[in-house]
Design a protein around this motif. Sequence first.
Motif, PDB file in Angstrom:
ATOM      1  N   ALA A  43      39.834 -55.355 -26.491  1.00 39.00           N
ATOM      2  CA  ALA A  43      39.107 -56.525 -26.992  1.00 39.00           C
ATOM      3  C   ALA A  43      37.678 -56.176 -27.381  1.00 39.00           C
ATOM      4  N   PHE A  44      37.048 -55.233 -26.660  1.00 40.04           N
ATOM      5  CA  PHE A  44      35.676 -54.820 -26.903  1.00 40.04           C
ATOM      6  C   PHE A  44      34.718 -56.007 -26.930  1.00 40.04           C
ATOM      7  N   SER A  45      34.672 -56.712 -25.814  1.00 35.43           N
ATOM      8  CA  SER A  45      33.797 -57.872 -25.671  1.00 35.43           C
ATOM      9  C   SER A  45      32.332 -57.442 -25.608  1.00 35.43           C
ATOM     10  N   ALA A  46      31.460 -58.389 -25.865  1.00 39.20           N
ATOM     11  CA  ALA A  46      30.025 -58.140 -25.761  1.00 39.20           C
ATOM     12  C   ALA A  46      29.668 -57.853 -24.303  1.00 39.20           C
ATOM     13  N   PRO A  47      28.716 -56.929 -24.081  1.00 37.52           N
ATOM     14  CA  PRO A  47      28.314 -56.652 -22.700  1.00 37.52           C
ATOM     15  C   PRO A  47      27.543 -57.838 -22.122  1.00 37.52           C
ATOM     16  N   ASN A  48      27.547 -57.919 -20.795  1.00 35.57           N
ATOM     17  CA  ASN A  48      26.756 -58.941 -20.107  1.00 35.57           C
ATOM     18  C   ASN A  48      26.246 -58.346 -18.809  1.00 35.57           C
ATOM     19  N   GLU A  49      25.570 -59.149 -18.016  1.00 32.82           N
ATOM     20  CA  GLU A  49      24.967 -58.659 -16.781  1.00 32.82           C
ATOM     21  C   GLU A  49      25.988 -58.039 -15.832  1.00 32.82           C
ATOM     22  N   ASN A  50      27.250 -58.421 -15.913  1.00 28.85           N
ATOM     23  CA  ASN A  50      28.292 -57.875 -15.044  1.00 28.85           C
ATOM     24  C   ASN A  50      28.904 -56.586 -15.584  1.00 28.85           C
ATOM     25  N   SER A  51      28.610 -56.232 -16.836  1.00 31.91           N
ATOM     26  CA  SER A  51      29.191 -55.046 -17.458  1.00 31.91           C
ATOM     27  C   SER A  51      28.575 -53.758 -16.932  1.00 31.91           C
ATOM     28  N   GLY A  52      27.321 -53.801 -16.586  1.00 34.79           N
ATOM     29  CA  GLY A  52      26.616 -52.580 -16.210  1.00 34.79           C
ATOM     30  C   GLY A  52      25.947 -51.924 -17.402  1.00 34.79           C
ATOM     31  N   PHE A  53      26.656 -51.865 -18.537  1.00 34.91           N
ATOM     32  CA  PHE A  53      26.072 -51.289 -19.743  1.00 34.91           C
ATOM     33  C   PHE A  53      26.900 -51.690 -20.950  1.00 34.91           C
ATOM     34  N   GLY A  54      26.310 -51.499 -22.114  1.00 30.48           N
ATOM     35  CA  GLY A  54      27.001 -51.678 -23.380  1.00 30.48           C
ATOM     36  C   GLY A  54      26.750 -50.436 -24.219  1.00 30.48           C
ATOM     37  N   SER A 100      22.312 -49.470  -8.752  1.00 30.14           N
ATOM     38  CA  SER A 100      22.865 -48.129  -8.855  1.00 30.14           C
ATOM     39  C   SER A 100      23.675 -48.014 -10.137  1.00 30.14           C
ATOM     40  N   GLY A 101      23.932 -46.779 -10.529  1.00 29.98           N
ATOM     41  CA  GLY A 101      24.723 -46.523 -11.728  1.00 29.98           C
ATOM     42  C   GLY A 101      25.982 -45.763 -11.354  1.00 29.98           C
ATOM     43  N   TRP A 102      26.301 -44.746 -12.108  1.00 39.57           N
ATOM     44  CA  TRP A 102      27.492 -43.943 -11.874  1.00 39.57           C
ATOM     45  C   TRP A 102      27.087 -42.481 -11.924  1.00 39.57           C
ATOM     46  N   PHE A 103      27.189 -41.786 -10.797  1.00 44.55           N
ATOM     47  CA  PHE A 103      26.838 -40.377 -10.703  1.00 44.55           C
ATOM     48  C   PHE A 103      27.973 -39.569 -11.320  1.00 44.55           C
ATOM     49  N   VAL A 123      19.264 -36.966 -10.234  1.00 44.38           N
ATOM     50  CA  VAL A 123      20.075 -35.750 -10.216  1.00 44.38           C
ATOM     51  C   VAL A 123      20.449 -35.424  -8.769  1.00 44.38           C
ATOM     52  N   ASP A 124      21.132 -34.291  -8.562  1.00 42.29           N
ATOM     53  CA  ASP A 124      21.560 -33.892  -7.218  1.00 42.29           C
ATOM     54  C   ASP A 124      20.419 -33.998  -6.209  1.00 42.29           C
ATOM     55  N   GLY A 125      20.781 -34.349  -4.987  1.00 43.50           N
ATOM     56  CA  GLY A 125      19.799 -34.479  -3.917  1.00 43.50           C
ATOM     57  C   GLY A 125      19.011 -35.769  -3.982  1.00 43.50           C
ATOM     58  N   GLY A 126      19.364 -36.661  -4.919  1.00 41.15           N
ATOM     59  CA  GLY A 126      18.657 -37.929  -5.040  1.00 41.15           C
ATOM     60  C   GLY A 126      17.291 -37.816  -5.695  1.00 41.15           C
ATOM     61  N   VAL A 127      17.009 -36.678  -6.341  1.00 40.90           N
ATOM     62  CA  VAL A 127      15.720 -36.507  -7.015  1.00 40.90           C
ATOM     63  C   VAL A 127      15.696 -37.407  -8.248  1.00 40.90           C
ATOM     64  N   TRP A 146      22.229 -42.701 -14.497  1.00 39.25           N
ATOM     65  CA  TRP A 146      21.247 -43.548 -15.173  1.00 39.25           C
ATOM     66  C   TRP A 146      21.216 -44.888 -14.450  1.00 39.25           C
ATOM     67  N   VAL A 147      20.027 -45.352 -14.055  1.00 40.10           N
ATOM     68  CA  VAL A 147      19.904 -46.633 -13.373  1.00 40.10           C
ATOM     69  C   VAL A 147      18.725 -47.399 -13.973  1.00 40.10           C
ATOM     70  N   ASN A 148      18.958 -48.643 -14.274  1.00 37.85           N
ATOM     71  CA  ASN A 148      17.892 -49.534 -14.730  1.00 37.85           C
ATOM     72  C   ASN A 148      17.508 -50.413 -13.549  1.00 37.85           C
ATOM     73  N   ARG A 149      16.419 -50.067 -12.882  1.00 40.23           N
ATOM     74  CA  ARG A 149      15.951 -50.843 -11.733  1.00 40.23           C
ATOM     75  C   ARG A 149      14.909 -51.879 -12.121  1.00 40.23           C
ATOM     76  N   GLY A 150      14.685 -52.025 -13.409  1.00 42.91           N
ATOM     77  CA  GLY A 150      13.715 -52.992 -13.885  1.00 42.91           C
ATOM     78  C   GLY A 150      14.289 -54.400 -13.911  1.00 42.91           C
ATOM     79  N   LYS A 151      13.536 -55.298 -14.482  1.00 42.99           N
ATOM     80  CA  LYS A 151      13.955 -56.700 -14.583  1.00 42.99           C
ATOM     81  C   LYS A 151      14.551 -57.011 -15.950  1.00 42.99           C
TER      82      LYS A 151
END
Length: 190
Positions: A43-54, A100-103, A123-127, A146-151
Amino acid sequence: MSTTKLDFEAPVRRVITAHDAKGTAIFASDDILYPYDPTTAPAFSAPNENSGFGVVQIHRSRGFPADNQRELKDPHKTLVPLADTKGPSCRVLELFPAESGWFHRTLSLDYAVILSGEVTLIVDGGVEKVLKPHDVIVVRGTNHEWVNRGKEPARVFAVVIPSKEIVTDEGVKLEKTPAGEIFDPKEEDD
């Protein structure tokens, strides 16, 4: 300029050049592409806050060096591997705020530019490194997240180029992270 929800959902204009039969440079296409959530295929729906990313798939080359005369299928709204084994790909990622994202590791050389928002690269070690608009990142087959911790949502432009396998000094082969059918679709022969 701050990123707003409206800006985040804004389309990306993609202009592609090519040659006509006589070798004259032409505009092959001029398209407006909207972000989509690849996990909602087909279907390729539009991303939303629950998607994580688009994502907006910009271009995909089959082979290296690239064959600029080969007819290519439009990759937008298709399942394209995280790191295509048959050639480079270009995309725009849209990251929603999350804790959090996906390592993961891809067997690729990735060039990325933060277009808007703020993104943390881990990256590795949580750096961690916090990246802001116009920061450029080169990821060389390393484990990363990749993590977006902003608002506000963030937008990242990336070129992903397949790489040789990575072997440590001890002879250990570092494998790519299995990503499932959505992100590791069966490769087409095209």
